[in-house]
Design a protein around this motif. Structure first.
Motif, PDB file in Angstrom:
ATOM      1  N   PHE A  89       0.840  -1.197   0.000  1.00 37.54           N
ATOM      2  CA  PHE A  89       0.000   0.000   0.000  1.00 37.54           C
ATOM      3  C   PHE A  89       0.881   1.255   0.000  1.00 37.54           C
ATOM      4  O   PHE A  89       1.920   1.291   0.648  1.00 37.54           O
ATOM      5  CB  PHE A  89      -0.894   0.061   1.243  1.00 37.54           C
ATOM      6  N   TYR A  90       0.420   2.278  -0.717  1.00 37.84           N
ATOM      7  CA  TYR A  90       1.030   3.606  -0.608  1.00 37.84           C
ATOM      8  C   TYR A  90      -0.078   4.643  -0.634  1.00 37.84           C
ATOM      9  O   TYR A  90      -0.830   4.737  -1.607  1.00 37.84           O
ATOM     10  CB  TYR A  90       2.023   3.883  -1.729  1.00 37.84           C
ATOM     11  N   ALA A  91      -0.189   5.425   0.434  1.00 41.03           N
ATOM     12  CA  ALA A  91      -1.230   6.456   0.532  1.00 41.03           C
ATOM     13  C   ALA A  91      -0.567   7.816   0.699  1.00 41.03           C
ATOM     14  O   ALA A  91       0.019   8.090   1.748  1.00 41.03           O
ATOM     15  CB  ALA A  91      -2.146   6.171   1.710  1.00 41.03           C
ATOM     16  N   PRO A  92      -0.635   8.681  -0.320  1.00 45.02           N
ATOM     17  CA  PRO A  92      -0.156  10.056  -0.142  1.00 45.02           C
ATOM     18  C   PRO A  92      -1.010  10.770   0.900  1.00 45.02           C
ATOM     19  O   PRO A  92      -2.167  10.404   1.129  1.00 45.02           O
ATOM     20  CB  PRO A  92      -0.340  10.686  -1.529  1.00 45.02           C
ATOM     21  N   MET A  93      -0.458  11.804   1.508  1.00 44.25           N
ATOM     22  CA  MET A  93      -1.217  12.549   2.511  1.00 44.25           C
ATOM     23  C   MET A  93      -2.269  13.429   1.824  1.00 44.25           C
ATOM     24  O   MET A  93      -1.932  14.332   1.058  1.00 44.25           O
ATOM     25  CB  MET A  93      -0.285  13.435   3.338  1.00 44.25           C
ATOM     26  N   PRO A  94      -3.559  13.179   2.060  1.00 47.08           N
ATOM     27  CA  PRO A  94      -4.600  14.046   1.474  1.00 47.08           C
ATOM     28  C   PRO A  94      -4.568  15.420   2.122  1.00 47.08           C
ATOM     29  O   PRO A  94      -4.302  15.556   3.313  1.00 47.08           O
ATOM     30  CB  PRO A  94      -5.903  13.303   1.796  1.00 47.08           C
ATOM     31  N   GLU A  95      -4.851  16.445   1.324  1.00 46.40           N
ATOM     32  CA  GLU A  95      -4.818  17.819   1.817  1.00 46.40           C
ATOM     33  C   GLU A  95      -6.195  18.374   2.096  1.00 46.40           C
ATOM     34  O   GLU A  95      -6.330  19.470   2.656  1.00 46.40           O
ATOM     35  CB  GLU A  95      -4.104  18.706   0.791  1.00 46.40           C
ATOM     36  N   GLY A  96      -7.237  17.644   1.681  1.00 47.90           N
ATOM     37  CA  GLY A  96      -8.592  18.128   1.883  1.00 47.90           C
ATOM     38  C   GLY A  96      -9.591  16.991   1.913  1.00 47.90           C
ATOM     39  O   GLY A  96      -9.243  15.815   1.790  1.00 47.90           O
ATOM     40  N   ALA A  97     -10.877  17.347   2.091  1.00 50.56           N
ATOM     41  CA  ALA A  97     -11.991  16.394   2.182  1.00 50.56           C
ATOM     42  C   ALA A  97     -11.761  15.448   3.364  1.00 50.56           C
ATOM     43  O   ALA A  97     -11.112  15.805   4.342  1.00 50.56           O
ATOM     44  CB  ALA A  97     -12.188  15.651   0.865  1.00 50.56           C
ATOM     45  N   PHE A  98     -12.290  14.214   3.282  1.00 52.57           N
ATOM     46  CA  PHE A  98     -12.021  13.248   4.358  1.00 52.57           C
ATOM     47  C   PHE A  98     -11.862  11.840   3.794  1.00 52.57           C
ATOM     48  O   PHE A  98     -12.472  10.881   4.246  1.00 52.57           O
ATOM     49  CB  PHE A  98     -13.094  13.287   5.463  1.00 52.57           C
ATOM     50  N   TYR A  99     -10.974  11.759   2.787  1.00 47.80           N
ATOM     51  CA  TYR A  99     -10.683  10.486   2.147  1.00 47.80           C
ATOM     52  C   TYR A  99      -9.176  10.284   2.012  1.00 47.80           C
ATOM     53  O   TYR A  99      -8.427  11.242   1.800  1.00 47.80           O
ATOM     54  CB  TYR A  99     -11.282  10.427   0.738  1.00 47.80           C
ATOM     55  N   ALA A 100      -8.772   9.018   2.106  1.00 47.23           N
ATOM     56  CA  ALA A 100      -7.419   8.629   1.717  1.00 47.23           C
ATOM     57  C   ALA A 100      -7.559   7.738   0.485  1.00 47.23           C
ATOM     58  O   ALA A 100      -8.451   6.877   0.426  1.00 47.23           O
ATOM     59  CB  ALA A 100      -6.720   7.880   2.846  1.00 47.23           C
ATOM     60  N   TYR A 101      -6.694   7.966  -0.496  1.00 43.36           N
ATOM     61  CA  TYR A 101      -6.760   7.192  -1.735  1.00 43.36           C
ATOM     62  C   TYR A 101      -5.432   6.457  -1.882  1.00 43.36           C
ATOM     63  O   TYR A 101      -4.404   7.054  -2.201  1.00 43.36           O
ATOM     64  CB  TYR A 101      -7.009   8.113  -2.925  1.00 43.36           C
ATOM     65  N   ALA A 102      -5.467   5.172  -1.601  1.00 37.51           N
ATOM     66  CA  ALA A 102      -4.235   4.385  -1.535  1.00 37.51           C
ATOM     67  C   ALA A 102      -3.957   3.651  -2.837  1.00 37.51           C
ATOM     68  O   ALA A 102      -4.856   3.040  -3.432  1.00 37.51           O
ATOM     69  CB  ALA A 102      -4.321   3.384  -0.385  1.00 37.51           C
ATOM     70  N   ASP A 103      -2.713   3.703  -3.268  1.00 36.28           N
ATOM     71  CA  ASP A 103      -2.217   2.897  -4.386  1.00 36.28           C
ATOM     72  C   ASP A 103      -1.921   1.507  -3.838  1.00 36.28           C
ATOM     73  O   ASP A 103      -1.054   1.345  -2.977  1.00 36.28           O
ATOM     74  CB  ASP A 103      -0.948   3.552  -4.931  1.00 36.28           C
ATOM     75  N   VAL A 104      -2.656   0.496  -4.320  1.00 39.36           N
ATOM     76  CA  VAL A 104      -2.499  -0.862  -3.796  1.00 39.36           C
ATOM     77  C   VAL A 104      -1.957  -1.813  -4.856  1.00 39.36           C
ATOM     78  O   VAL A 104      -2.035  -3.035  -4.699  1.00 39.36           O
ATOM     79  CB  VAL A 104      -3.840  -1.402  -3.244  1.00 39.36           C
ATOM     80  N   ARG A 105      -1.385  -1.265  -5.911  1.00 41.19           N
ATOM     81  CA  ARG A 105      -0.887  -2.131  -6.976  1.00 41.19           C
ATOM     82  C   ARG A 105       0.194  -3.084  -6.471  1.00 41.19           C
ATOM     83  O   ARG A 105       0.345  -4.193  -6.987  1.00 41.19           O
ATOM     84  CB  ARG A 105      -0.366  -1.278  -8.133  1.00 41.19           C
ATOM     85  N   GLY A 106       0.923  -2.660  -5.433  1.00 42.85           N
ATOM     86  CA  GLY A 106       1.946  -3.525  -4.870  1.00 42.85           C
ATOM     87  C   GLY A 106       1.403  -4.703  -4.096  1.00 42.85           C
ATOM     88  O   GLY A 106       2.143  -5.647  -3.780  1.00 42.85           O
ATOM     89  N   ALA A 107       0.101  -4.672  -3.781  1.00 44.80           N
ATOM     90  CA  ALA A 107      -0.516  -5.782  -3.054  1.00 44.80           C
ATOM     91  C   ALA A 107      -1.203  -6.780  -3.983  1.00 44.80           C
ATOM     92  O   ALA A 107      -1.670  -7.827  -3.533  1.00 44.80           O
ATOM     93  CB  ALA A 107      -1.523  -5.243  -2.043  1.00 44.80           C
ATOM     94  N   LEU A 108      -1.266  -6.440  -5.267  1.00 48.96           N
ATOM     95  CA  LEU A 108      -1.959  -7.310  -6.220  1.00 48.96           C
ATOM     96  C   LEU A 108      -1.005  -8.355  -6.776  1.00 48.96           C
ATOM     97  O   LEU A 108       0.206  -8.143  -6.866  1.00 48.96           O
ATOM     98  CB  LEU A 108      -2.547  -6.473  -7.355  1.00 48.96           C
ATOM     99  N   GLY A 109      -1.584  -9.496  -7.158  1.00 48.96           N
ATOM    100  CA  GLY A 109      -0.784 -10.545  -7.767  1.00 48.96           C
ATOM    101  C   GLY A 109      -0.004 -11.399  -6.783  1.00 48.96           C
ATOM    102  O   GLY A 109       0.831 -12.204  -7.188  1.00 48.96           O
ATOM    103  N   ARG A 110      -0.255 -11.214  -5.488  1.00 47.94           N
ATOM    104  CA  ARG A 110       0.392 -12.088  -4.502  1.00 47.94           C
ATOM    105  C   ARG A 110      -0.681 -12.760  -3.655  1.00 47.94           C
ATOM    106  O   ARG A 110      -1.790 -12.233  -3.484  1.00 47.94           O
ATOM    107  CB  ARG A 110       1.369 -11.321  -3.627  1.00 47.94           C
TER     108      ARG A 110
END
Length: 397
Positions: A315-336
């Motif tokens: 997982f990699y989640a950049p720090m959100p600057e607004g709203a109330f959501y985190a949007y995580a890049d999970v491509r590293g968790a796929l395929g395993r």
């Protein structure tokens, strides 16, 4: 001959509401599911707003039909609130009060889009935008910006997507689903590009007050006066005042566009509930103390959420600057292999997490490309910690 029209049959169910509904159904069945799906503050609506609704419910005036476009006093208050918060001058005649923000989105695209018109939609995007564009006969054109770009598109990307059929740019900052906030310079550059190419700009400002740590909200309508009368502002009380269930949003823009959209609404739903409108009047006319209190909690949860997500393998989640959501890049968790299953998409990963960890998240397919997940941190601190902990346990082995 199909029983369902192609136009309606092609609509996808709202992924965020579907995830929320499934989480609630599992909870009702006795499973301890924690839901990160819906973008809904866990705070109650402020007392003074509720009291305004109670008083309105007692007043026979509000037991009757009211103007389809909204109560005059609420439209005037929204115009004043827009001047206060966005710096954009409006008259009450330029405001249409809608049944939630979604109707404002639908009305706007139905009013502006002809069949075949293209609308540039920066991605990741809120799941409702492309469906509303398609319902109007338009063509959503996705322009994707990943975590390495802070989920923010550039003028160069937008220009590459523009064709002779492009009519509208959709612009959203702060963003749902990513929490990205464009800087004033970025907003101005994008707005000037739209003005130079004679495009409409539809800007959703519903998260305007939810910005953190030095980031600032900038209204593209104000930053780029060259846009003239080709900008429509979408907004509502749902997020700022914890009023998701009250169903009051609005669109504001050129008088002719608002009048046409009002005609549409007069045949679709007529007026928004008068009691809800009077509650919204109290909200937009009142102080911002409630949102300031909520922001303290949201900021605390934001920091905890990102820290916890970035401790999950893949997982990699950049720090959100607004709203109330985190949007995580999970491509590293796929395929395993995870718990005997090998997810290949973020949708498969989200299904696995719900089944094995009893945590509901929304897969990136709802907002654009696969390989990402959205989690709302508008829930209690204990649930947030428990939910992230369950995901860590499942995915970290």
């Amino acid at each position: 001959m199909s029983r369902i029209s192609r136009r309606i049959g092609s609509i996808a169910e709202s992924a965020t509401l579907a995830v929320d509904a499934k989480a609630k159904a599992l909870k009702a069945a006795g499973r301890p599911v924690i839901g990160f799906g819906a973008g809904e503050p866990d705070f109650p609506t402020p007392d003074y707003v509720v009291e305004a609704a109670i008083e309105a419910a007692k007043n026979p005036r509000f037991h009757r039909y009211s103007p389809a476009g909204g109560l005059p006093e609420l439209k005037a208050a929204i115009a004043e609130k827009t001047r206060r918060d966005s710096g954009y001058a409006l008259e009450a005649s330029q405001v249409l009060v809608t049944n939630g923000g979604k109707q404002a989105v639908y009305n706007t695209f139905a009013t502006l889009v002809d069949p075949g018109d293209e609308v540039i939609v920066p991605a990741p995007f809120w799941t409702t935008y492309p469906e509303s564009i398609r319902l109007a006969g338009g063509v959503p054109v996705d322009v994707f910006a990943g975590p390495e770009a802070g989920y923010k598109v550039t003028v160069e990307q937008l220009e590459a997507a523009r064709t002779e059929r492009t009519k509208i740019l959709l612009f959203v900052s702060p963003s749902n689903p990513t929490g990205a906030v464009y800087t004033p310079d970025e907003v101005a550059a994008i707005g000037r590009w739209a003005a130079e190419n004679d495009l409409w700009v539809v800007t959703d400002e519903i998260y305007e007050h939810l910005v953190y740590e030095g980031s600032e909200f900038t209204s593209i309508a104000t930053a780029v006066p060259e846009l003239g009368d080709k900008v429509v502002i979408l907004n509502g009380v749902a997020k700022t005042y914890a009023m998701t269930g009250w169903r009051v949003g609005w669109m504001a823009g050129p008088a002719d566009v608002v009048k046409a959209a009002t005609n549409l609404q007069s045949h679709a739903t007529s007026n928004v509930s008068n009691v809800s409108q009077m509650a919204a009047l109290a909200a937009v006319s009142g102080p911002l103390d409630a949102v300031d209190e909520m922001k303290v909690a949201f900021n605390r949860r934001r920091l905890a959420m990102v820290e916890g997500l970035n401790q999950i393998e893949g997982f990699y989640a950049p720090m959100p600057e607004g709203a109330f959501y985190a949007y995580a890049d999970v491509r590293g968790a796929l395929g395993r292999e995870i718990a005997g299953v090998t997810p290949q998409t973020s949708a498969e990963l989200a299904a696995l997490i719900l089944e094995k960890a009893e945590v509901a998240i929304v897969p990136g397919e709802a907002f654009g490309p696969s390989g990402f997940v959205r989690l709302s941190y508008a829930l209690g601190d204990e649930d947030l910690a428990e939910g992230v902990g369950r995901m860590q346990k499942l995915l970290n082995g």
